[in-house]
Design a protein around this motif. Structure first.
Motif, mmCIF file in Angstrom:
data_model
loop_
_atom_site.group_PDB
_atom_site.id
_atom_site.type_symbol
_atom_site.label_atom_id
_atom_site.label_comp_id
_atom_site.label_asym_id
_atom_site.label_seq_id
_atom_site.Cartn_x
_atom_site.Cartn_y
_atom_site.Cartn_z
ATOM 1 N N ARG A 1 -21.204 64.731 57.672
ATOM 2 C CA ARG A 1 -21.225 63.290 57.413
ATOM 3 C C ARG A 1 -21.991 62.525 58.494
ATOM 4 N N LEU A 2 -22.110 63.151 59.671
ATOM 5 C CA LEU A 2 -22.845 62.481 60.743
ATOM 6 C C LEU A 2 -24.349 62.450 60.478
ATOM 7 N N ARG A 3 -24.811 63.253 59.561
ATOM 8 C CA ARG A 3 -26.262 63.298 59.329
ATOM 9 C C ARG A 3 -26.797 61.963 58.805
ATOM 10 N N THR A 4 -26.011 61.244 58.022
ATOM 11 C CA THR A 4 -26.507 59.965 57.485
ATOM 12 C C THR A 4 -26.719 58.936 58.588
ATOM 13 N N PRO A 5 -25.739 58.672 59.452
ATOM 14 C CA PRO A 5 -26.019 57.715 60.533
ATOM 15 C C PRO A 5 -27.099 58.200 61.491
ATOM 16 N N VAL A 6 -27.208 59.515 61.692
ATOM 17 C CA VAL A 6 -28.265 60.030 62.555
ATOM 18 C C VAL A 6 -29.628 59.775 61.925
ATOM 19 N N ALA A 7 -29.712 59.951 60.586
ATOM 20 C CA ALA A 7 -30.978 59.669 59.898
ATOM 21 C C ALA A 7 -31.343 58.188 60.018
ATOM 22 N N VAL A 8 -30.349 57.306 59.941
ATOM 23 C CA VAL A 8 -30.606 55.869 60.111
ATOM 24 C C VAL A 8 -31.132 55.577 61.510
ATOM 25 N N LEU A 9 -30.520 56.239 62.522
ATOM 26 C CA LEU A 9 -31.000 56.057 63.891
ATOM 27 C C LEU A 9 -32.447 56.507 64.022
ATOM 28 N N ARG A 10 -32.770 57.631 63.382
ATOM 29 C CA ARG A 10 -34.155 58.113 63.473
ATOM 30 C C ARG A 10 -35.113 57.114 62.844
ATOM 31 N N LEU A 11 -34.744 56.537 61.706
ATOM 32 C CA LEU A 11 -35.608 55.548 61.062
ATOM 33 C C LEU A 11 -35.750 54.303 61.934
ATOM 34 N N ASP A 12 -34.634 53.886 62.558
ATOM 35 C CA ASP A 12 -34.710 52.726 63.446
ATOM 36 C C ASP A 12 -35.615 53.004 64.636
ATOM 37 N N ALA A 13 -35.543 54.234 65.156
ATOM 38 C CA ALA A 13 -36.393 54.581 66.300
ATOM 39 C C ALA A 13 -37.854 54.573 65.904
ATOM 40 N N GLU A 14 -38.129 55.065 64.702
ATOM 41 C CA GLU A 14 -39.525 55.068 64.259
ATOM 42 C C GLU A 14 -40.062 53.661 64.038
ATOM 43 N N GLY A 15 -39.163 52.704 63.806
ATOM 44 C CA GLY A 15 -39.613 51.339 63.556
ATOM 45 C C GLY A 15 -39.797 50.499 64.800
ATOM 46 N N LEU A 16 -39.504 51.090 65.973
ATOM 47 C CA LEU A 16 -39.691 50.332 67.219
ATOM 48 C C LEU A 16 -41.170 50.114 67.491
ATOM 49 N N ARG A 17 -41.520 48.932 68.061
ATOM 50 C CA ARG A 17 -42.917 48.626 68.365
ATOM 51 C C ARG A 17 -43.386 49.326 69.632
ATOM 52 N N ASP A 18 -42.457 49.514 70.583
ATOM 53 C CA ASP A 18 -42.818 50.201 71.834
ATOM 54 C C ASP A 18 -42.898 51.695 71.545
ATOM 55 N N THR A 19 -44.111 52.228 71.586
ATOM 56 C CA THR A 19 -44.302 53.636 71.228
ATOM 57 C C THR A 19 -43.550 54.571 72.177
ATOM 58 N N ALA A 20 -43.622 54.320 73.465
ATOM 59 C CA ALA A 20 -42.946 55.197 74.436
ATOM 60 C C ALA A 20 -41.439 55.169 74.226
ATOM 61 N N GLU A 21 -40.894 53.941 74.011
ATOM 62 C CA GLU A 21 -39.463 53.830 73.779
ATOM 63 C C GLU A 21 -39.070 54.505 72.478
ATOM 64 N N ALA A 22 -39.945 54.370 71.444
ATOM 65 C CA ALA A 22 -39.657 55.022 70.166
ATOM 66 C C ALA A 22 -39.634 56.532 70.302
ATOM 67 N N GLU A 23 -40.582 57.087 71.067
ATOM 68 C CA GLU A 23 -40.612 58.548 71.258
ATOM 69 C C GLU A 23 -39.387 59.023 72.032
ATOM 70 N N ARG A 24 -38.972 58.240 73.022
ATOM 71 C CA ARG A 24 -37.811 58.658 73.803
ATOM 72 C C ARG A 24 -36.556 58.669 72.947
ATOM 73 N N ILE A 25 -36.377 57.596 72.196
ATOM 74 C CA ILE A 25 -35.176 57.538 71.345
ATOM 75 C C ILE A 25 -35.243 58.588 70.248
ATOM 76 N N ALA A 26 -36.447 58.825 69.692
ATOM 77 C CA ALA A 26 -36.585 59.855 68.652
ATOM 78 C C ALA A 26 -36.236 61.231 69.199
ATOM 79 N N ALA A 27 -36.636 61.488 70.437
ATOM 80 C CA ALA A 27 -36.288 62.792 71.041
ATOM 81 C C ALA A 27 -34.781 62.933 71.196
#
Length: 477
Positions: free
Chosen positions: A249-275
């Motif tokens: 069940r945790l996969r759904t909120p994790v997928a949302v987090l990944r989408l939110d990270a991909e939508g960040l404008r700061d590329t470096a911050e997006a890559e860090r959060i995506a990792a």
């Protein structure tokens, strides 16, 4: 149990045989005495007939010689002493005095008596002795035939009978012990096999089952043990599925987090959060796989070397990596971090994922349970106390308030409002590698941790076991 059964059988058989054989022994002794006295009485009556024929007829001149010849024939070695006491007191054959018993027998009474010295004496009177002037025997007198049996002759053959009875008793006892030993071996064997199955179940082999055998009680225990093992297996399977479902069940909120990270404008911050989100996804996948893996199971057949390689990690390298990961947060909270980690590898028998989880648990506890500005230290060294067998030691200590009273390594035990599972994860990981966890106070600057005066921090020491030798595919303890 087997020895006790043998002792019980021996004692019971001995008591039963004693109750049966003691009367038999006494009966044998009495039978021997009766046989000896009957023989003496028969001898006396036979001699009395000879004396009557030889001395009671006036036309028999050689009667005395016939009596002497008859007495010589019955007075052999080891035989009862036979005598003929004439009316004038003389005796023929074995010497025999004239006693009160002889005088009583002269009145015409035949009897048997036991003298003071032991044995038996049979007396038979012979009346109407004819006069024999040449022999000095007066007419009309009464002669007495006496046959004396001594004590040895009275109980002759009793010892041999007793030995035979004792041999029979010993044989019966040995036979009873043999039967009891076979029965005990069957009982003990069935019990030990049940204990072996219980040990296998305790070790995590839930496929172990007992074969119902032995007496009905042990068969019932085997059936109930198998039922218990099946029930435990079912409950654990249900728990594993529940854990896997919760992790899934945790996969759904994790997928949302990944989408939110991909939508960040700061590329470096997006890559860090995506990792970080990717690492979280890997952790969730590992939880699902671990939950669905049977308890006590290992790698699939043929994958043992790969599984064993996955259980080996460099403690020094991972400790440097996780310390560097937590360093920015420590700087934000004004914490002083001291790292003492050797450059050379420190291999331990723990998988990288598990070892990373342990490091994060310990370092996370420092940040969660100590105030800002509290210093902490991370140290790694080879395990020199392991007899040169390898392994490593991880030490994490801080200058915080320390642990509350009680055992903090118990599962679900916490003194700070947390779940209490962190140190239990560390304890299980260390134990599975063959190591241990030691929780103790750490003396902070200006305090005395040994005496409890001043500030006292927490010190957690974890010993990890050495990795398996090359070519050894045995599972970790």
């Amino acid at each position: 149990m087997r020895r006790q059964l043998l002792w019980l059988t021996a004692a019971t058989t001995a008591l039963v045989l004693a109750a049966l054989l003691v009367p038999l022994v006494l009966l044998t002794r009495g039978h021997a005495a009766d046989r000896a006295t009957a023989d003496a009485t028969q001898r006396a009556q036979s001699l009395a007939a000879v004396v009557g024929r030889s001395l009671a007829h006036p036309d028999r001149r050689d009667g005395m010689e016939q009596v002497r010849t008859a007495l010589d024939g019955v007075n052999g070695p080891g035989l009862p002493r036979s005598s003929v006491i004439l009316p004038d007191g003389r005796s023929l054959g074995a010497p025999a005095p004239v006693t009160d018993a002889v005088r009583l027998a002269r009145h015409g009474r035949a009897f048997l008596y036991a003298p003071e010295g032991g044995g038996r004496v049979a007396l038979v009177p012979v009346q109407g002795i004819t006069a024999d002037p040449g022999a000095g025997v007066r007419s009309g007198g009464t002669a007495v035939v006496q046959v004396a049996v001594d004590q040895r002759q009275l109980y002759d053959g009793v010892l041999a009978s007793w030995l035979a009875i004792a041999g029979i008793g010993a044989g019966l006892i040995l036979l009873g012990l043999l039967v009891a030993d076979r029965l005990g071996a069957r009982l003990v064997g069935s019990t030990r096999r049940l204990a072996s199955v219980a040990d296998r179940l305790a070790a995590g082999d839930l496929a172990a089952r007992a074969e119902p055998e032995g007496p009905p009680e042990l068969r019932l225990v085997a059936v109930q043990l198998n039922h218990l093992a099946s029930r435990i297996d079912e409950l654990l399977a249900a728990e594993r599925e529940n854990a896997a479902d919760l992790a899934h069940r945790l996969r759904t909120p994790v997928a949302v987090l990944r989408l939110d990270a991909e939508g960040l404008r700061d590329t470096a911050e997006a890559e860090r959060i995506a990792a970080d989100v990717a690492a979280l996804e890997r952790s969730v996948d590992e939880v699902i796989q671990s939950a669905r893996h049977p308890l006590g199971g290992g790698a699939e057949d043929g994958d043992a070397p790969a599984a064993e390689a996955g259980r080996t990690a460099d403690l020094a390298a991972l400790a440097r990596e996780r310390s560097a990961f937590w360093l920015p947060l420590a700087e934000d909270q004004d914490r002083t971090v001291a790292v003492d980690i050797p450059e050379q590898p420190v291999p331990v028998r723990v998988g990288e994922t598990d070892l990373t989880a342990v490091l994060d648990v310990l370092l996370g506890n420092v940040f969660d349970h100590t105030p800002h500005g509290t210093a902490f230290r991370v140290a790694v060294r080879p395990d020199d106390d392991d007899g040169g067998g390898g392994g490593g030691v991880l030490v994490v200590e801080d200058d915080g308030p320390g642990f509350p009273s009680g055992d903090m390594t118990g599962r679900g035990t916490s003194g700070a409002g947390s779940t209490g599972l962190g140190l239990d994860i560390a304890r299980r990981t260390a134990r599975e590698s063959g190591g241990e966890v030691i929780v103790a106070p750490a003396a902070a600057p200006g305090g005395d941790g040994a005496t409890g005066n001043g500030a006292s921090g927490a010190r957690i020491t974890i010993r990890f076991g050495a990795p398996p030798a090359p070519g050894n595919d045995a599972a970790a303890p």
